[in-house]
Each structure stands twice: as C-alpha cells, then as structure tokens.
Design an enzyme around this catalytic site. Structure first.
Site, PDB file in Angstrom:
ATOM      1  N   ARG A  57       0.833  -1.208   0.000  1.00 27.57           N
ATOM      2  CA  ARG A  57       0.000   0.000   0.000  1.00 27.57           C
ATOM      3  C   ARG A  57       0.874   1.267   0.000  1.00 27.57           C
ATOM      4  O   ARG A  57       0.463   2.304  -0.513  1.00 27.57           O
ATOM      5  CB  ARG A  57      -0.983   0.011   1.175  1.00 27.57           C
ATOM      6  CG  ARG A  57      -2.055   1.095   1.060  1.00 27.57           C
ATOM      7  CD  ARG A  57      -3.148   0.981   2.115  1.00 27.57           C
ATOM      8  NE  ARG A  57      -4.270   0.165   1.690  1.00 27.57           N
ATOM      9  CZ  ARG A  57      -5.367   0.617   1.080  1.00 27.57           C
ATOM     10  NH1 ARG A  57      -5.494   1.901   0.799  1.00 27.57           N
ATOM     11  NH2 ARG A  57      -6.340  -0.196   0.752  1.00 27.57           N
ATOM     12  N   GLU A  62      -9.352   6.193   7.328  1.00 27.01           N
ATOM     13  CA  GLU A  62      -7.928   6.446   7.121  1.00 27.01           C
ATOM     14  C   GLU A  62      -7.597   7.738   6.371  1.00 27.01           C
ATOM     15  O   GLU A  62      -6.628   8.410   6.716  1.00 27.01           O
ATOM     16  CB  GLU A  62      -7.310   5.253   6.368  1.00 27.01           C
ATOM     17  CG  GLU A  62      -7.326   3.981   7.179  1.00 27.01           C
ATOM     18  CD  GLU A  62      -7.035   2.760   6.312  1.00 27.01           C
ATOM     19  OE1 GLU A  62      -7.865   2.441   5.432  1.00 27.01           O
ATOM     20  OE2 GLU A  62      -5.992   2.143   6.501  1.00 27.01           O
TER      21      GLU A  62
END
Lengths: 779, 490
Positions: A325, A730
């Site tokens: 990621r 997030e």
C-alpha cells in the site's frame, strides 16, 4: 413500545445522512460503557502475566522457572510445550510468529512464558523471577543496519512499473536524487490489549477479545488449541481504540487466555501493562525512501524511480500488504508518466510491525510529497504550484493511469484543492508569511497546502466481503448484528442508521449488539476504512430481504398491489390503511413469515494481480486537502501549529458528525506521527519509548490554534456505495502532511528557500533544529 | 493511634484498615468496589483515563482537585472526599451538565478516555466559572485522547461554562456543607494512623512533629507526598516499599508566603498551590509550572518532592538554583539550611541524612532590575519531561556589565548543575551579543550531556547555547519564545 409508534411524523429519528450522536455516548460519559476489563469476572477468574525476552536476538540456553512457580498466588506457568495445538499466531499463515518463543528469541520483549496467578499483581511480579540464560546472536533494529547486514525480506517485495522509467529518467532536463526517513508510530489506543477466556464443555471456549478481527482471533485460538473453528466463539462489544493495532495483535492474548482457560478449567484474563503492550505489539512501519525523479524546468514530472524500504520486525504479519500500500500511494495525487516503485520489506530484530491507520499509505504519500518539495525548491516555485501542475487529469486527459495500471475515474482533487486554496486564503497568507520571515530573525513561519487521494478497498480481494444478521422480534424491535467491530469510529451507529432508514423506524428500535463469530461467520477485519461500506451494505441486504417479506405478506393479507405499500416513519401505508410497524410485524409473525435474515455483500469491480503489478485494487478513491500554518523557533526547533483548514470528501456522508470526528481525530493523529511521536530503540534493541511518559502523542494544546474542518458537501460517491457515502477512517490521517511541509517551509526560510530542507519525520524539535543548522551551513 | 483511615467515597463514608502501603486508589475502585467507570490507561499518571476528583480541606476551604487514581496510594486519602464518574449523573439518570456537553459536542469516540476527561472538565467546572481556552487546555494537559483530536472536548468545556444551570444539579454543590463538616470532624480527631497488612505498614502521622518522631524510629521509610514519582516505582518497577509515610495531608507543610525578603515554600506545597504566588512574583517560573506534568500531576506533585527525589531532569531545581534558593531539612533533632545547589551530590544521591526530610525551600527575592528566565525544551510542549531545562538569572551593573550571573541546567548532567565556566567568562563583561557569541561554546566545558530517547547529546549542547542567546535577546527586549497563548489570554 415507545409512544412514537403512533405519532405521525415526517422523518424518523436517525435516518441515513443525519448527524446522530455515537450510540454509546451516554454510556461513555457516565462510565457505564463496558470494556472487557469491566465485565464482572466469573468466580475464580485467574490472571495472566508474561515473561519477556531480555535480548534482541539470542538462543535460549536454559530456562529456570522454579522461582516463578514458587511465587505467591501462582497457579500455573505455561511454556511453548504446553500449547496443545500449534505454537503459532501468524496471521498470514507463514508460521513465522510463535505464541511463546522456544529455542530462539528475535526481539527484546518477545514473550517466552506466561504465568497464571490468582491476581494480576501476583502474575506480573512472578513473571519477573525467571532465570533465563541466553547466547547472543547478531541483531539489527533499523533499516540501514538491516541493509548493511543483508537482512532478508519478510515477504516477497513488490514492484510497480509503467512506461520506461529506466531510460526516460535520463531524458528530462532536471533530475534530483535523495532519500528520506519516515518514523513509525505506536497506536496508543487508550485501552491496552485484553482478552478473557471462559472454558465451555467438550472442546469449547468463549473469548472476549479487544480485537478488530474477531474471526481471525477465533481461527487463531482454534489453531493454537488444536480444535475446529466451531469450538471457539469470540465476542467484541467495543474496543477502547484500535487504529489497526488490534487487527492481528490481539491474537496472542486471546490464544494465551484460551490455552490457560482450557487447561485450568477456569476463566483466565490477560491484560498486559501499558509498557508491555507497547513493547510486545507491533506498530506502524518506519520507512526509508530512496527516490530519483526527473522533471521539466516548469516542474512537470517525467519519471520517478523509488524504493520503499521498511522496518518490518521479526515476522511478516501484515508487512506485505502494508509495504504494497505504500507503493500504491507513492504517487500521492500525481501522475507519473514513467515510474518504477519497489518495496523492500526488511526483517529486523524488533517487534513485528503491523496495521496502522493508512496501512503504509501515509508513508507512501509522504515520500511522494517529498518529491514534490524537491522539485519545487529545484525550480524555485511554491510547492503548491508543482502539486497542481502534476495532478492526475480528468478522463480523456491521458494523465489518469496509476503506477498499478488502475484508471483514476472519480478525480476531484483539483476542485477540492482549488476550493480550499480560496477558503483558507492561502495565497495572501503565504505572501504575508514570506514578508514576516524577512523581518524575523528567530521565529519563522511556514504554510503548506497538501492533497489526499486514498484508495478504498482491501488489496487482499477476499477481504472485501461482509455479512450481517437482522432479526425483527414480535414486538417490532430489531436486533442488528454484523461482522464489523466498534472501536470508537461510530460504525455501529452508522449501520444502525442504515437499518432504521430501510425500515423507516426510529433508530432506538434497533438494538446494536456485540460482534460475535457465532452470529456472523468468516468476517473480515474492521480495517482499511471499509467498515461502513461493507457492513452497511450487508446490513442493508438483510434488512431489504425482511422488508420484502413484509411487503409480500401485506400484499397477501391486505390484498393490495405492492405499489400501494409504503413504509412511512414507524408505520406502513397499505392501500388506504395506515398500520403501525409493530402491528404489521406481529401480524406477519402469526402468518408464519420468517423475521430473521442474513445479509451479504462483496465489493464489485475489484481485482489485483500482485505479481504482474496490475489490476484494479481500489473500488474508488477518497479525496481531501489541508492547509496548515506553523511558527518555528529557529534557536530550539520548537514549533506551534497556528492554523489548519481542511476540506474533505466523504461522498454523501452517512453521518456528518461522526465523519467530522474522524477527520479531526485522524488529522491530529497524523500530526502526532509527523511531529512529536518518536520510537527510540537503544543499542541493546530495547524500545525505550514504551509508555506515555516517553512516547508523546498530541495533547489538546497541540492541536491547531485555529482549526476549520469542512466536508465537501457537493461530493457523492461515483460508485453505488451505501447512500453514496465514502470511507472516512484512514484518508484524513494524511491531511497532516501539511503540517510537516509547513514546518519544512519555515526551515527553508533560513536559506532563502533555495534548498529543499529534507526534513525527516517525525519532525521533533531536534530534527527541526538540526535541519535549520544544516541549511544555515549550506548558505 | 488509629488503625484505619477515613474518607468519603462519592456518597459513602469509608473506614479502611486493610490495605497495603502501595495499594492504589485505582485498584481499590475497580477491584474492590467495582467502580469500573475509572479506567487504567497507563498506570503512570500520564494519560488521565483514571482521573477522579479528591476533595480536601485547605486554607481556602474545601477544594476538589483532579488526580490520577493509578498512582495515588490509599494511605494518602485520609480525610478526603473521593469523587468518581459514577457520582455525577442524577439518580434518575439525568446527566450532569458536563457530561451532557460532552454528549452534545460529540466529545467521545471509543469512550475509554472519556470518564477521565469528564472528571477533569468537572474539576475545571467546579473551580472556574469562565475558563479561557488557555485554562481549558491547561486543565486537559493530563488527559490523552487518541480518537477525537480534542476539538469537540474543548468545545464541550466552553459550552458547559457558558451556560451553568442551577447549583442544585451538582452533587458536590448540593452536599458541600455536609461534606465539609465530615471532613472537619475527621481532621479534628486526627491521631497518627498505622495500617498493617501482610506485615507492611502505612503510616499517616498526626502532625509534622509526629513525622519527625516516626522518622527517628524509621529513618529508611519512604516519604510520600504527591506520589507522582514514587507511584511509578510501584506500578512500573513493582518495588516493595515498607514502611511508607504519607505526608500530603500535613497542611503545616503546605504554606507558601512571600514578603520583601523572598518566598517561603513549604515542602508539601503542590505545583497547583504554588502557581498563583510564583506567577505573581516570578512570571517565568509560573509559566514553567504550567508545563510540568498535567493538571492531575500538578495537583498531587510537590515542589519539595521534586527536589527531594534528586532527579537530574526535575524542572524546578534549575530555576531554584539560579534564584539562590535555600533548602531547610529537618529531623527529630533539629533543622539545617543549605544552598539548594549543594543538596544534589551525584546521580541519585542527595545530601539528605537518614531520618531527615525536606521541610521548606526559601527563594530570596531577586532585585528589581535582575533578569530571570527559565526555558524548558521537550519533544511535546506540555506534559512532557525535559530534554533540557535552562534557568538564568542576571544582574547588570550601571554600565551594562555583568555583575552577577547564574546559569543552571537540568538534563545536561547527572544532577541539576550550574554552568560555572560560562558564568565565569561572562562575569564583569559587557552584556552584549559579541560577548555572548564568544562564550557560548564554553558550555561544552560545563556539560557532557547524554544521548537518549529525549534528545541527542548534540542537540542538548546546541540548544543549551541557543537558550543563552534567547535569554540575551529577551533581556534586550526581544522575547523570542513561542507561546501558544499571550499572557492576557492565560
């Protein structure tokens, strides 16, 4: 039933998109919200303590536990040999994470044995009495030393590539190479890890675990006990914070409690002390980014080549997807015509690093924004200009493809940034700051406006599924259960809003119940910001089915066409009749209509081929931007955040109050990561910042003095998510990069903005002062 | 002699005679009373999840202060009123205005820190009818929240202070007279209390003179005032302490008085109690106190304790040393007074004889034109331990030359220590930028600081020199210290 049933009202309490309070707010403020340590203990409950490694890397030569066993209150001392199933709690299936160390310890603080005693105090004291002989092995705790020792990777690295970076990087007029260190982060959930296990009959055990992933705890406990998954039930009502720290890290405490509970036939509770929790559970990965960027004289990026190396700790845990990621977000919001990105997930003799809000994405983006800064200082422009110049384009621009070959289809970053630039009065304030700095020898100011584009979905495609269970009881009250967990983010509230909205009943009719593996199986971690996207849809699916059954029943019973049936607030119009919701439900029960349904959802469109580095890992993107202004004391490196303005995209918000809370909280947490939160290991490999006395998360007095937070109210998710909302957990975390870059600008002022300050994170006062000194010396 | 302590817990009178000397209030509440609203977040007085109020009788009457239950020993509760979060809401479940404001402003997310915040806000609400943002942030310095980012909590504090409903709504306002009467009665019956459990002793002396007698017999006893340091010896190092003598109830040690000669601070004066006087007399010292610990720690911790524990990173000693403070130590046999700086002998070693205790510190009044400053540097501005803390006091003669200068630092050596080389080099010289630049590097002769998790040696050395620069600029009328709030706001 409450009297509202018979009231005629135009809207229910608690529909979707309403700014509802957190369902537990009342219980939070009175102290009656129950966390696991608050549950009344069954008679005879025993307590666990842990014996930890005093070496970073060593062979265990001998273990003498006689003093531990003889200590007051001690019932049992458990070592790896006592584990009936597998001595393994590796969430990845790599079998690289023993529950209790055997022949070798691989980080300072690794659990070696557990003490079960009558009281927690007795267990803790006894655990200190072991005599363990070690034979030291070489250890390394940071990325540079790991590289110097040719440390292995804990998992296969990933490469993303598009275009011809190898050759094109030579072709642009300008080129900069550099590297950056980005520190890790402790979650510092206020409730430390905890688990309580109660043995049942046969091979059964029930575990209350403070976990974001009850299904994984269930599977891990079964694996360690050597029993089938169906023997283990895991329950989680709420956590006192998670932030990713309770995605996999709760496994060990649950497994220890379960083994002891099965063995001793008593309830057993494990609650590590804060210092132990911080020493023996994983954190955000630190990174070193080595970058090479080629660009035009205007600052337009031509090619990027970067390596993201991470301190992963002794085992893989989630380091694979975390470092992946990081690469997925190394582009931040920018189009790289030619690009190669490589991860290096390094093994270190430290606790195994794990998920943390953003999951590698923040580190990826900080690296990407550093590249922008390098270009800006190289060409002598405001970094914001360089940002705008390099944004992904709209469809048809030829500038929409990411390094992982996914098309950015829903791009709104330019609009967000433009609106924030205006509402924060960025240009005028920047000009004022430039003038201020000219006349201020010691105090310098800085401002930065940075964007966020964050991909939503688990990159592990299988995790993008969710289940729910909804019952309607005969009195019309509704029982809601789903696989998502509540860690403070308001998921339970949002999903209850979805159900209330679907039935058009007041939300207080919907009972939100603890997450349990017995009701909804095979759930995913509540992580990757996906909680409401997945569980909201699954609950909607269950509610929709029940609603359909009620409609069909009404059609039969009242003999009307289904178009004549309409769910009004707390009542249903059936032809010309208005029937209270609970009356309809009771009638349906007597007609033997099934009033319980399971719901299911899987995210469409997504696929990912890691080996090829191609696919569509993300269903959609969430966007945002922040402008922060700081003051810096160039004598000491101390700073203050004067003002932050945020404009953030949550699609059509399911609950604006909760979403604003996520944005503000995420920003402050991100600011802590990039400023005062520093993890520090000593030469022996001991983490010395293992408690709030030494590890400094932001306080109320650290938040921006002026803090303006707004939702991009015009935004709707381009994809058909629940209520057209977007994930919010997030993405706001990365808004805090604006603070790091504002400090960087203040530092740059001491060399008249001619040199990129290359300020590493966390930008503690020390790092800031040292950057100031470096720049002064270069001038 | 009594064998039990007496206190009030919420609405209940408690007589307690079976506890160990290091048993914490938090464990008592959670394990023995099942009052589980009070949470354990860190067990070291740094996160505030365990915040409760403790009411005690002071010269100003009954005063409720937020404290950390995790490092508060039971033996320190005699004659107090302990108030937990469970006491706030009405019997019918009606929320207290402070609680309601937290709900209305969305001040909780995971909720684990929330009871602690409620109690800190409640303490503020009781003591300050119109708090400024600076007051609110100060009251919340000892409470960590990882979810909200604090904005809604600060808004709740503002909202609740803006609209104060009737006092009857509040259990402490309602029962104030009755509680005061009970606490007076406990105090008036004061005798020395010794509680024994499993062979370990908690001693609560009836008076300072009783304390001297007890110390004569138990010279190695651990003396506990605020427990903000000793508490961690227990919760983190799991030390056995026996016997423990509790002195926080001894109001004889809690007077702070200033006259034309200086300020006399009793060893038992808490930071909070000292704040007003020190802010008036020495504003820089007042600002320093606001950066020591959180509100809970300032309510418990004492200036005497900060000296007596001899920490190299204690924040008060450098300032007191440059102010030429004197320390009075007392035993059964009598008193002696020494310059404070002579008290610190070596790391972990102080000039305190067995059976001796710190009674008082006296700060001579600086001359009107003297300059005094103290600067604390830490990773996080508030509620952090110093990387370094520098204090300066300067007297200039009529020609602008240095007549007298004292510089002392914490965090730069094994003890709080003077910078003798720098001082000597400055003495008699013109107080000018040229001179300052020339002598800065002499700090390297005075200090060889360590590298640790708070800072590297290089940073400490450089920052110490730069603080001299800051002090020079300040004396030249160019203050450069970043302040979150201007003085008039605070």
């Amino acid at each position: 039933m409450d009297k509202s049933t018979f009231e005629t009202k135009s809207v229910i309490n608690g529909p979707m998109h309403a700014a509802l309070k957190h369902d537990s707010a009342h219980k939070h403020v009175t102290g009656s919200a129950e966390y696991i340590d608050d549950i009344p203990e069954p008679a005879g409950t025993l307590h666990g303590g842990l014996g930890l490694s005093d070496r970073a890397h060593a062979e265990i030569v001998s273990i003498d536990l006689s003093a531990v066993k003889a200590a007051p209150g001690v019932i049992w001392v458990m070592t790896a040999e006592d584990i009936p199933g597998f001595n393994d709690v590796a969430s990845t299936g790599q079998h690289d994470e023993p529950l209790l160390a055997t022949a070798e310890v691989q980080f300072h603080g690794q659990p070696i044995f557990a003490v079960i005693a009558k009281t927690r105090d007795q267990a803790r004291r006894a655990a200190k009495l072991a005599h363990i002989e070690y034979s030291d092995l070489p250890h390394w705790t940071d990325i540079d030393t790991a590289r110097a020792n040719n440390a292995p990777n804990v998992i296969e690295p990933m490469t993303l590539k598009r275009g011809e970076p190898e050759t094109e990087i030579e072709k642009a007029p300008l080129r900069v190479q550099g590297h950056m260190y980005i520190g890790g982060q402790e979650h510092f959930y206020l409730e430390s890890h905890i688990a309580m296990a109660i043995p049942g009959e046969d091979d059964e055990v029930t575990v209350w675990s403070s976990t974001q992933h009850p299904s994984e705890v269930q599977h891990m406990v079964a694996h360690v006990l050597g029993v089938a998954n169906n023997a283990v039930t895991v329950q989680t009502r709420r956590m006192g914070g998670g932030f990713g720290g309770k995605e996999t890290q709760g496994n060990q405490f649950a497994a220890l409690a379960a083994v002891a509970a099965r063995k001793l036939k008593r309830a057993v509770k494990f609650r590590p002390d804060r210092d132990e929790d911080m020493s023996i559970t994983g954190k955000r990965h630190d990174f070193r980014v080595d970058y090479d960027v080629a660009f035009s004289e205007e600052g337009l990026i031509h090619a990027v080549d970067a390596t993201y190396a991470a301190r992963c700790g002794f085992s893989a845990d989630l380091s694979g997807p975390v470092t992946d990621r990081a690469l997925f977000h190394a582009d931040s919001s920018y189009y790289y015509p030619h690009v190669r990105l490589t991860s290096q997930p390094l093994k270190t003799h430290t606790v195994s690093n794990t998920a943390f809000r953003g999951f590698g994405g923040p580190q990826g983006m900080v690296g990407g924004e550093r590249i922008i800064e390098e270009i800006a200082y190289a060409v002598g422009k405001d970094p914001l200009e360089i940002r705008k110049l390099n944004f992904y384009g709209l469809r048809g621009s030829g500038r929409t493809v990411t390094p992982y070959h996914q098309e950015v289809e829903d791009n709104i970053v330019a609009r967000i940034v433009e609106e924030l630039e205006a509402s924060s009065d960025y240009q005028a304030r920047r000009q004022a700051i430039l003038e201020f700095n000219e006349n201020s020898p010691v105090i310098r100011r800085g401002i930065a406006l940075t964007p966020v584009k964050f991909g939503i979905s688990f990159t592990m495609t299988a995790y993008n599924q969710a289940g729910a269970l909804v019952h309607i009881y005969q009195d019309g009250s509704i029982h809601l259960n789903h696989g998502g967990t509540e860690m403070g983010q308001g998921l339970y509230t949002k999903v209850a809003q979805v159900v209330a909205n679907t039935f058009q009943v007041d939300i207080d009719r919907v009972k939100i119940t603890a997450t349990t593996t017995g009701k909804v199986p095979n759930t995913s971690a509540t992580a990757a910001s996906s909680g409401s996207d997945l569980n909201g849809m699954a609950a909607y699916d269950a509610a929709r089915q029940l609603k359909e059954r009620l409609i069909q029943f009404a059609v039969r019973q009242w003999k009307v066409a289904r178009e004549k049936i309409e769910f009004l607030p707390n009542r249903v119009r059936i032809g010309s009749e208005i029937v209270p919701f609970d009356t309809l439900v009771r009638a349906a029960y007597y007609d033997r209509v099934q009033l319980s349904a399971t719901g299911f959802y899987k995210t469409p469109k997504i696929h990912w081929d890691r080996h090829a580095g191609r696919g569509r890992p993300f269903y959609y993107f969430a966007y945002g931007a922040a402008a922060s202004e700081v003051s810096v004391d160039t004598l000491t490196g101390e700073y203050l955040v004067e003002r932050t303005d945020i404009l953030h995209d949550v699609g059509k918000s399911l609950n604006p109050a909760i979403d604003i809370g996520q944005i503000e909280g995420g920003f402050i947490q991100g600011m802590g990561w990039l400023t005062t939160e520093e993890l520090w290991w000593d030469a022996r490999g001991r983490l010395r910042t293992h408690a709030p006395s030494t590890y400094k998360i932001p306080l109320a007095s650290d938040r921006p003095k002026i803090f303006n937070v707004k939702l991009a109210e015009w935004s709707e998710n381009a994809e058909p998510t629940i209520g057209r909302s977007k994930a919010v957990g997030e993405p706001p975390f990365m808004l805090a990069i604006s603070v790091l870059e504002a400090i960087s600008m203040a530092v740059a002022s001491v060399a008249d903005y001619s040199v990129c300050p290359r300020l590493d994170a966390p930008a503690t006062p020390e790092r800031v002062l040292m950057a100031v000194e470096r720049l002064k010396a270069m001038e | 002699m009594h064998e039990a302590i007496r206190f009030i817990l919420n609405g209940e009178d408690v007589t307690l005679g079976d506890f160990g000397p290091t048993e914490t209030l938090l464990d008592y509440l959670r394990l023995r009373r099942r009052l589980t609203g009070t949470k354990e977040g860190c067990a070291e007085g740094d996160c505030g999840a365990c915040t409760v109020l403790v009411g005690r009788l002071t010269e100003l009457g009954l005063r409720y202060e937020s404290v950390n239950a995790c490092i508060r020993f039971l033996g320190s509760l005699h004659g107090t009123h302990v108030v937990t979060v469970e006491h706030l809401a009405g019997d019918d479940g009606t929320l207290h205005p402070v609680q309601q404001a937290m709900v209305d402003c969305h001040g909780s997310q995971c909720g684990f820190c929330t009871p602690g915040f409620v109690m800190s806000l409640y303490g503020l609400w009781l003591s300050n009818v119109a708090p400024t943002r600076a007051d609110i942030e100060s009251a919340l310095q000892g409470n960590l929240c990882r979810c909200t980012g604090y904005e809604p909590i600060v808004k709740a504090a503002e909202q609740v202070s803006a609209s104060r409903p009737s006092a009857l709504f509040d259990p402490l306002e309602r029962d104030r007279t009755e509680i005061m009467a009970k606490l007076w009665s406990i105090r008036s019956e004061m005798e020395t209390i010794v509680v024994k459990k499993d062979g370990a002793h908690s001693i609560v002396p009836a008076s300072v003179s009783a304390l001297t007698d007890i110390l004569a017999e138990e010279p190695d006893a651990t003396i506990v005032a605020g427990a903000t340091d000793v508490g961690l010896w227990v919760t983190k190092q799991m030390r056995h302490l026996d016997p423990v003598i509790f002195i926080n109830h001894l109001t004889e040690l809690q007077s702070i008085a200033s006259d034309e000669t200086g300020i006399a601070i009793g060893a038992g004066v808490s930071y909070t109690q000292a704040l007003d006087t020190l802010s008036d007399e020495l504003p820089a010292f007042g600002r320093l106190i606001d950066r020591i610990g959180g509100q809970q720690v300032r309510n418990m911790g004492t200036i005497g304790g900060n000296i007596a524990n001899g920490s190299p990173i204690g924040d008060a000693p450098p300032a007191l040393i440059v102010l030429s403070a004197e320390l009075t130590l007392r035993t059964h046999a009598g008193r002696r007074t020494i310059p404070l700086e002579d008290f610190f002998l070596a790391y972990g070693k102080q000039d305190r004889l067995p059976g001796e205790f710190v009674e008082k510190v006296f700060v001579p009044r600086p001359a009107k034109d003297d300059h005094f400053a103290v600067y604390k540097i830490s990773k996080r501005r508030d509620e952090d331990i110093s990387a370094l803390c520098g204090a300066f006091s300067l007297t200039l003669d009529g020609d602008g030359k240095v007549e007298n200068i004292r510089i002392a630092f914490g965090g730069m050596a094994a003890t709080p220590k003077r910078a003798r080389h720098v001082e000597e080099a400055l003495l008699g010289k013109a107080w000018s930028w040229g001179v300052i630049s020339a002598v800065r590097d002499l700090f390297d002769e005075d200090y060889t600081p360590l590298t640790d998790w708070r800072a590297t040696a290089a940073y400490r050395s450089l920052a110490a020199k730069n603080l001299l620069t800051r002090f020079f600029l300040e004396t030249a009328g160019q203050p450069q210290e970043l302040r979150r709030f201007e003085l008039e706001e605070a």
